[in-house]
Design a protein around this motif. Structure first.
Motif, mmCIF file in Angstrom:
data_model
loop_
_atom_site.group_PDB
_atom_site.id
_atom_site.type_symbol
_atom_site.label_atom_id
_atom_site.label_comp_id
_atom_site.label_asym_id
_atom_site.label_seq_id
_atom_site.Cartn_x
_atom_site.Cartn_y
_atom_site.Cartn_z
ATOM 1 N N PRO A 144 -15.181 -17.769 20.507
ATOM 2 C CA PRO A 144 -14.577 -16.444 20.624
ATOM 3 C C PRO A 144 -14.974 -15.562 19.450
ATOM 4 O O PRO A 144 -15.407 -16.066 18.407
ATOM 5 C CB PRO A 144 -13.080 -16.761 20.614
ATOM 6 N N PRO A 145 -14.810 -14.243 19.580
ATOM 7 C CA PRO A 145 -15.174 -13.369 18.463
ATOM 8 C C PRO A 145 -14.290 -13.615 17.251
ATOM 9 O O PRO A 145 -13.142 -14.047 17.368
ATOM 10 C CB PRO A 145 -14.970 -11.962 19.035
ATOM 11 N N LYS B 227 -15.674 -22.505 11.280
ATOM 12 C CA LYS B 227 -14.228 -22.464 11.455
ATOM 13 C C LYS B 227 -13.649 -21.439 10.496
ATOM 14 O O LYS B 227 -13.972 -21.435 9.311
ATOM 15 C CB LYS B 227 -13.613 -23.839 11.201
ATOM 16 N N HIS B 228 -12.774 -20.608 11.058
ATOM 17 C CA HIS B 228 -12.206 -19.517 10.265
ATOM 18 C C HIS B 228 -10.689 -19.508 10.435
ATOM 19 O O HIS B 228 -10.174 -19.659 11.545
ATOM 20 C CB HIS B 228 -12.811 -18.184 10.709
ATOM 21 N N ALA C 294 -27.846 -12.912 14.137
ATOM 22 C CA ALA C 294 -26.515 -12.579 14.634
ATOM 23 C C ALA C 294 -25.703 -11.932 13.526
ATOM 24 O O ALA C 294 -26.096 -11.942 12.354
ATOM 25 C CB ALA C 294 -25.814 -13.829 15.159
ATOM 26 N N ASN C 295 -24.557 -11.374 13.937
ATOM 27 C CA ASN C 295 -23.620 -10.776 12.993
ATOM 28 C C ASN C 295 -22.274 -11.459 13.163
ATOM 29 O O ASN C 295 -21.768 -11.583 14.287
ATOM 30 C CB ASN C 295 -23.486 -9.270 13.249
ATOM 31 N N PHE C 296 -21.693 -11.902 12.057
ATOM 32 C CA PHE C 296 -20.456 -12.671 12.129
ATOM 33 C C PHE C 296 -19.303 -11.872 12.727
ATOM 34 O O PHE C 296 -18.377 -12.453 13.298
ATOM 35 C CB PHE C 296 -20.058 -13.167 10.731
ATOM 36 N N LEU C 297 -19.327 -10.552 12.622
ATOM 37 C CA LEU C 297 -18.232 -9.733 13.109
ATOM 38 C C LEU C 297 -18.440 -9.245 14.536
ATOM 39 O O LEU C 297 -17.561 -8.596 15.100
ATOM 40 C CB LEU C 297 -18.034 -8.519 12.186
ATOM 41 N N GLU D 182 -12.553 -22.352 15.966
ATOM 42 C CA GLU D 182 -13.993 -22.602 16.006
ATOM 43 C C GLU D 182 -14.693 -21.417 16.672
ATOM 44 O O GLU D 182 -14.342 -21.027 17.779
ATOM 45 C CB GLU D 182 -14.310 -23.877 16.791
ATOM 46 N N HIS D 183 -15.686 -20.879 16.002
ATOM 47 C CA HIS D 183 -16.469 -19.778 16.549
ATOM 48 C C HIS D 183 -17.904 -20.257 16.757
ATOM 49 O O HIS D 183 -18.590 -20.603 15.793
ATOM 50 C CB HIS D 183 -16.429 -18.574 15.606
#
Length: 602
Positions: free
Chosen positions: A283-284, A222-223, A273-276, A233-234
């Motif tokens: 979603p991104p 969560k960001h 994976a890459n967080f960005l 939520e990602h």
């Protein structure tokens, strides 16, 4: 110390070391009790030890017996000094570990069970099946469970590498339920340990989840959107699947400062994976720069039809929409020899009423039907009817053909506008972790959590896997292989026995009496060669079918004509009587010949 080093020795503290004094009965774990990280580099340890042995021997040889110090005692002194040096170094390396929970001791008083009404599942401090190793156990089926452990100090996810690792064993499998951990944000965000539930805010959720079409190792973070303050939520795209067995497995998530995420299962990388990256999370993390205008509406005269019926088309005058698809073929004629008065089925003349048949209870007995043998040679029996054929006049319902729509404008979409919630960043702004919780709903019991670790170095996590998980997994894997081999062997043996019994029964049929001994020999060879059993069985079946069809279609003798005179038949039968008696004797001896099933009858 300023960090939360659960499991490390503290002089004068009432908490005992679970890092150096591990009470695991497993031999491999016991070998690491004195120092979990002491011999992380086995090659370096061996090098130092061999160097000291050689040094002592040369020193002893040079000094002779002047000081009276035995070689063994000198070796002991150097070993103690070396161990002390490495122990100090191990303590420094151990400082990289932030949190560790082995569940060697009861969790009561250290972990807080939720008091919410929905969470009735009972947590237990129990041993893993087949081991003396303890863990946190889900003890009941079809329950919700919630338990949380507060950390002494918050753990930042933004400073360097952070490793999240824990073990889970699905001792009764997992058909529908979760076995993941939640790494919670500070309590200022609105949660309390005794009220811990699915609404408690977390920074990361990680671990197995399986139910129906869902079968994945979750990684969700969560960001907070810095523009609107909302938490999103990602979800990790295409996460790995949950191992489908009942063995112990260790799950590792490595968060690196270059925005890379690694997911390991049993130490093997399953996902990177890459967080960005918008390809890795949904979603991104970084929103789109533009979004569809929510206030833009499609005009009323907007035509999205690419094709339309031709408005100028007219149905032809000769188009009959009511004509049937099939009609009777009036040109068809009844074949010669058709038996109109013969039914297709007749009562079986050889059938007899069972002796135990009761008309009052079972009803009136009727003989079963069989195909009329007279119809086999005739083109057909019963009432003849003309067949149906396709109606050449059939066209179906008329409809106008389609043409290109001159007013077509394409599929309407609202216009794009700048996204008011768009932001850009170089790395995720993770919230700190202040607690670890297990909040799950599951239909299975027997889920065991163990060896929960947070570390700053993936080498620490690797060291724990080698000493806490791998010895258990190796034992469980060998046991599983032995059980599968035994079950497979018993299953194949039972299956083979049934197949061979069936083949012997088929070979006993009078129809195959002349070939019985050869078939028996072939079956016995197949029994004595289990490695080629399948091929042998196929060969036996092929031979039996070949003989059977040869007797049915190729071995029939011509039937004597009915028109022969009785006197000719009598003379023929008298002349052949002796020959038939001898043939019958030979067939009877062959059918009564003993089977040579030496292997099966032992």
């Amino acid at each position: 110390m300023t960090r939360n080093h659960v499991g490390f020795a503290r002089a004068g503290s009432r908490r005992r070391s679970t890092f150096y004094r591990r009470r695991k009965s497993n031999q491999a774990r016991a070998s690491a009790t004195s120092s979990h990280y002491l011999f992380r580099s086995h090659s370096i340890t061996n090098f130092h030890f061999k160097f000291r042995v050689r040094f002592c021997r040369e020193r002893e040889k040079a000094m002779g017996e002047r000081k009276g110090i035995p070689v063994a005692f000198a070796l002991f002194l150097f070993f103690v000094a070396s161990a002390s040096f490495l122990l100090v170094r191990a303590s420094d390396d151990a400082d990289d570990a932030i949190f560790y929970e082995s569940f060697d001791e009861d969790f009561d008083g250290r972990w807080i069970v939720s008091e919410k009404d929905d969470y009735k599942g009972v947590w237990k401090h129990a041993k893993s099946d087949g081991h003396d190793d303890y863990g946190l156990l889900v003890s009941e089926q079809a329950r919700k469970y919630a338990i949380v452990k507060e950390l002494d100090e918050p753990v930042s996810l933004k400073d360097g590498t952070v490793v999240l690792q824990f073990e889970t064993r699905l001792q009764n499998g997992l058909e529908c339920g979760g076995a993941y951990l939640k790494y919670l944000r500070p309590q200022e965000h609105g949660w309390k340990p005794k009220e811990f539930d699915n609404e408690a805010p977390y920074s990361i959720m990680f671990g197995p989840d399986k139910c129906g079409a869902t079968n994945k190792v979750h990684f969700i973070f969560k960001h907070k959107n810095p523009k609107n303050g909302e938490y999103v939520e990602h979800h990790l795209k295409h996460p790995p699947s949950v191992p489908s067995d009942k063995l112990s497995h260790v799950y590792t998530a490595i968060l690196k400062p270059d925005n890379e995420l690694q997911i390991l299962i049993d130490g093997e990388e399953k996902k990177k994976a890459n967080f960005l990256s918008s390809e890795d999370f949904e979603p991104p993390l970084i929103p789109a720069k533009t979004i569809p205008d929510p206030d833009d509406n499609k005009p009323e005269d907007w035509d999205e039809r690419a094709k339309i019926p031709d408005p100028s088309a007219v149905k032809p005058d000769d188009w009959d929409e009511d004509a049937p698809m099939q009609i009777v073929d009036e040109e068809a004629e009844k074949p010669e020899g058709w038996l109109d008065d013969e039914p297709e089925e007749i009562e079986d003349p050889e059938a007899t009423k069972p002796e135990d048949w009761d008309d009052e209870e079972d009803g009136e007995w009727e003989a079963p039907k069989i195909e009329n043998p007279k119809c086999e040679e005739a083109p057909g029996c019963g009432e003849w009817k003309r067949p149906m054929k396709r109606n050449p006049a059939y066209k179906g319902k008329w409809s106008a053909p389609y043409i290109d729509n001159p007013d077509y404008k394409g599929i309407w979409k609202p216009q794009e506008i700048p996204n008011p919630n768009y932001f850009d960043l170089k790395k995720p702004d993770f919230e700190p972790i202040t607690a670890i919780g297990v909040e799950i709903w599951t239909m299975q019991d027997g889920i065991l959590f163990d060896n929960v670790l947070i570390a700053k170095d993936d080498r620490i996590a690797e060291s724990y896997r080698e000493t806490t998980w791998k010895p258990k997994f190796t034992i469980e894997k060998e046991k599983q292989k032995a059980e599968e081999a035994a079950a497979s062997s018993n299953g194949i043996a039972g299956y083979q026995k049934k197949v061979f019994d069936l083949l012997y029964k088929i070979a006993d049929l009078p129809l195959l009496s002349n070939h019985k001994l050869k078939i028996f020999d072939l079956i016995e060879k197949a029994e004595k060669q289990p490695n080629v059993t399948i091929g042998s069985i196929v060969s036996v079946v092929v031979i039996i079918l070949t003989v059977f069809f040869w007797l049915i279609f190729g071995g029939k003798k011509p039937v004597a004509k009915v028109e022969k005179k009785k006197t000719e038949r009598a003379e023929t039968s008298n002349n052949q009587a002796d020959g038939e008696d001898e043939d019958n004797k030979e067939k009877e001896e062959a059918s009564n010949a003993p089977r040579r099933r030496t292997r099966r009858e032992n």
